[in-house]
Write a protein that holds these residues in place. Structure first.
Motif, short mmCIF file in Angstrom:
data_model
loop_
_atom_site.label_atom_id
_atom_site.label_comp_id
_atom_site.label_asym_id
_atom_site.label_seq_id
_atom_site.Cartn_x
_atom_site.Cartn_y
_atom_site.Cartn_z
N LYS A 339 0.83 -1.20 0.00
CA LYS A 339 0.00 0.00 0.00
C LYS A 339 0.87 1.26 0.00
O LYS A 339 0.56 2.25 -0.68
CB LYS A 339 -0.93 -0.02 1.22
N ASP A 652 -7.66 -3.48 2.77
CA ASP A 652 -6.58 -3.48 1.77
C ASP A 652 -5.22 -3.69 2.41
O ASP A 652 -4.27 -4.10 1.75
CB ASP A 652 -6.56 -2.15 1.01
N VAL A 653 -5.11 -3.38 3.70
CA VAL A 653 -3.81 -3.42 4.37
C VAL A 653 -3.54 -4.80 4.96
O VAL A 653 -2.48 -5.36 4.80
CB VAL A 653 -3.74 -2.35 5.47
N TYR A 707 -3.76 5.72 6.16
CA TYR A 707 -2.85 4.59 6.34
C TYR A 707 -1.69 4.93 7.27
O TYR A 707 -1.01 4.02 7.74
CB TYR A 707 -2.28 4.16 4.98
#
Length: 776
Positions: A339, A652-653, A707
């Motif tokens: 990411k 997503d992480v 993030y």
């Protein structure tokens, strides 16, 4: 009549002189041979070992590091040799060696007369004459031998003498154990215990017959019969060993036929200073042991050598928890880096942000000067301009990548490799039992081979909002405040001249939300800077720093200014975990322990850990602080540890969500300016774990808070780790409540004022969580 002459009689042949010559030559040869052996024994042909050397042969013994659960974490060595006792050698390994190398081993006294005569008669074509005792003599005292025929004869005589002395000084079993312990199996495997662990990933006692045959076959020539380089040759050699075992009746013909059909199976586990479990911990431990050795010399005054004295070091690390910790770091950081790389695709200053070209050049120049290339070229007195120019020439190199289990071969300039490695996010993690101080897991980075800088003890980074519990604890201890105590969520100004402030200081909330009265529990859960400013104004920075010092923190460089309330100080993960552990241990600080005992090669205890502890705060203040931090996971930046949902951006992480922890968890996230550092401190009753994530340079960071916050960068490592820890029932990590003091006088029941609404949609939850998690 003439008399006839008598016929000439044939002369009698006398063999006496031939017989005398034969016996003269024979006895003379025997006498010469005896004389030669006497001369060899007296050292005329070279130094012979004294009997005390035979009893204590000099071999380099590796220092072995053990986990608290009895596993070998690693070794320090010049030669990776760890001795094994005869009783720990399996029968199939002994039988394989004897059958192949010296089938009459138990019948001779060091020299095999039959084997010697056979070797002479057939010029060695039907096998050599060296017994195991002779081979041990060669291994221990003069290696592989000379090609010169005279020197070789002299050496062979010395081998015979030493072999006989060995047989007189030791039992057959002791000689076998010595032989197994001195042989070099290659690939950093000196001795059969190291070989068994490296080639098969197990202790010798667990070797199968076919595995034992592989190792026994290597005694012929470990370089030729190397399982990694010559699997076909090793398989053939193994089958020869199995054949010899059958001939000697150690196994049946049926077993031999069956085992010879098996494919060669090698489970390679390299043992080096740069591989294996707990590499960063072992690096730190190495320096610890060197310091200990300087301060605690041996009885004869010599300093212990951790590379050759065969010490046994028993540590507090639990090998299972260490594996879970390393796995959690690897799983999360691999996804987080992907990411991070995605967010940097359009970054012109990749991987740096917020700094100009001049500053970038300074960072690169500093990295060049710290590199091995620079030091090596400088040592050769090469001009600095030429050294710099060499960093712009492409060269073959192997680089680390999350996309491959092994290093990747590439063509790259050294300068570009600096930029490449600068772009990686790293991590530090430590886990500790608060009641005993035992450090159970230690992860100092993502890959020791390529990132040597250690992020548990060596690195010190800004801690952000993870500092706030120290401020709250000071206020609770001094002012007897309740988690339900309310303060106005409005901007508070500390005037210039007060608490080290040089000009009016009015910190704002990161989420820019103000208004109303908030409880301390809610304020800490949502990292409200306005409340931190008010508490700092009430207690002052000096008492907070005093508390930190009592918690084992090096406070020498912490200024007594109000701004420390927002976490502007630099601390290590080691300091943070040991300090937070005091809250879980009822206000008693216990100094972290990594080494519980050190023994010499004979088992004599050289060092025994003595616990160090001190009272820091009242049990009540410690419990109330824990109660405050429980709010972080109940309705603040750590809420995702409990929820059954996970924000879309977060999936997503890290995969494998949700965590859905139901037990009591006290914790605190932390994020520093520009998202350079992400922290999470997590506490359960008998385990405290701290996690830091960030890049080597603070100018390398995520572009935004989504993030770049501690709840996304660091918290998932804690969650993944604890999921595995709780799944292992043998570890007995608590899922219970924190122990409440019997006479608790401070009210901790705030009537649900900090509870989350159960009627929010997932979108509303995601928006609120993202807003709440802005915890600078």
């Amino acid at each position: 009549m003439t008399k006839k002459k008598a016929a000439k009689q044939p002369k009698k042949t006398s063999y006496t002189k031939y017989i005398l010559w034969f016996w003269g030559l024979f006895l003379g040869g025997i006498s010469i041979l005896i004389l030669l052996f006497l001369l060899a024994g007296w050292g005329v042909f070279g130094k012979m070992p004294a009997i005390d050397q035979l009893e204590n042969p000099e071999t380099n013994l590796a220092t072995e590091v053990f986990s608290s659960d009895g596993k070998t974490l690693g070794k320090y060595y010049n030669e990776n040799r760890t001795p094994i006792k005869y009783e720990d050698l399996p029968d199939n390994l002994i039988n394989a060696l004897v059958a192949t190398e010296d089938v009459r081993y138990y019948d001779h006294s060091g020299i095999d007369a039959f084997g010697t005569l056979r070797a002479v008669a057939y010029l060695g074509s039907r096998g050599g004459a060296s017994t195991l005792s002779q081979q041990l003599a060669k291994q221990l005292f003069h290696g592989e031998g000379s090609q010169n025929i005279i020197a070789r004869i002299s050496q062979k005589m010395k081998e015979w003498i030493i072999a006989v002395r060995l047989e007189r000084s030791y039992t057959k079993e002791e000689i076998l154990a010595m032989y197994f312990n001195v042989y070099d199996f290659n690939n950093n495997a000196v001795g059969v215990r190291s070989a068994s662990r490296i080639y098969f990933g197990k202790e010798p006692e667990k070797l199968k017959i076919e595995e034992a045959a592989v190792l026994a076959g290597m005694f012929k020539n470990s370089s030729l019969y190397n399982p990694r380089r010559n699997p076909k040759g090793v398989t053939n050699r193994r089958n020869v060993v199995l054949l010899q075992m059958a001939k000697a009746n150690y196994i049946s013909q049926q077993e031999k036929d069956s085992l010879q059909q098996l494919p060669l199976k090698i489970d390679y586990h390299p043992e080096s200073h740069q591989s294996g479990l707990a590499t960063y911990f072992r690096m730190y431990l190495r320096d610890f042991l060197k310091d200990w050795a300087k301060e605690d010399p041996a009885p004869d005054g010599d300093t212990y050598n951790i590379y050759q004295d065969g010490l046994k070091v028993y540590t507090s690390i639990d090998s299972r928890m260490q594996k879970y910790a390393e796995s959690a770091v690897e799983r999360h950081m691999k996804n987080l880096q992907a990411k991070f790389d995605e967010k940097n695709k359009n970054n012109d200053g990749m991987p740096f942000r917020d700094i100009g070209k001049e500053d970038i050049d300074k960072i690169i120049k500093r990295a060049m000067k710290n590199s091995d290339r620079w030091h090596q070229m400088k040592a050769k007195h090469i001009d600095e301009d030429k050294i710099i120019a060499s960093f712009n020439k492409k060269t073959d190199m192997r680089i680390f990548s999350w996309k491959s289990e092994n290093d990747i071969d590439t063509l790259m300039t050294p300068r570009d490799s600096i930029l490449y490695y600068k772009s990686f996010l790293n991590a530090g993690m430590m886990s500790m039992t608060p009641q005993t101080g035992e450090v159970k897991a230690w992860v100092g980075g993502i890959n020791f081979k390529h990132f040597k800088y250690e992020h548990v003890k060596q690195a010190r980074r800004q801690i952000g909002s993870t500092f706030k519990p120290f401020l709250y604890a000071t206020a609770i201890d001094q002012l007897h405040l309740s988690p339900c105590y309310q303060l106005p969520n409005t901007v508070h100004t500390i005037p210039a001249g007060k608490h080290g402030v040089t000009k009016d200081w009015s910190p704002k909330n990161s989420n820019n939300k103000y208004g109303g009265m908030v409880t301390l529990k809610s304020a800490l859960a949502n990292s409200l800077n306005t409340i931190s400013a008010r508490l700092m104004d009430k207690v002052g920075p000096e008492p907070v720093i005093d508390l930190l010092a009592k918690l084992g923190v090096d406070t020498e460089n912490i200024p007594p200014v109000a701004a420390i309330a927002l976490g502007s100080v630099d601390l290590s993960v080691f300091e943070m975990v040991s300090a937070y552990s005091t809250f879980a241990n009822k206000g008693v600080y216990v100094k972290p322990v990594i080494v519980t005992r050190i023994e010499d090669k004979n088992g004599t205890i050289l060092y025994q850990h003595v616990p160090e502890s001190r009272d820091v705060m009242s049990e009540e203040a410690a419990y109330v602080t824990l109660n405050l931090m429980e709010g972080v996971t109940q309705g603040g930046s750590g809420t995702r540890l409990r929820t059954t949902w996970s924000p879309a951006y977060y999936k997503d992480v890290v995969t494998g969500h949700p965590y859905e922890f139901k037990n009591a968890i006290a914790g605190k996230t932390g994020t520093t300016q520009n998202q350079s550092d992400g922290w999470f401190m997590g506490i359960v009753p008998n385990l405290v774990t701290g996690v830091w994530v960030g890049a080597e340079d603070r100018s390398v960071h995520f572009p935004g808070i989504r993030y770049g916050q501690g709840a996304t960068m660091a918290l998932p490592i804690w969650g993944l780790y604890m999921k595995d820890v709780y799944a292992d029932k043998d570890l007995d990590i608590s899922k219970g409540e924190f122990e409440r003091p019997e006479n608790l006088s401070i009210n901790v029941d705030c009537n649900g004022t900090d509870e989350e609404s159960e009627n929010q949609t997932e979108e509303e939850k995601e928006e609120e969580e993202l807003s709440n998690n802005l915890d600078f």
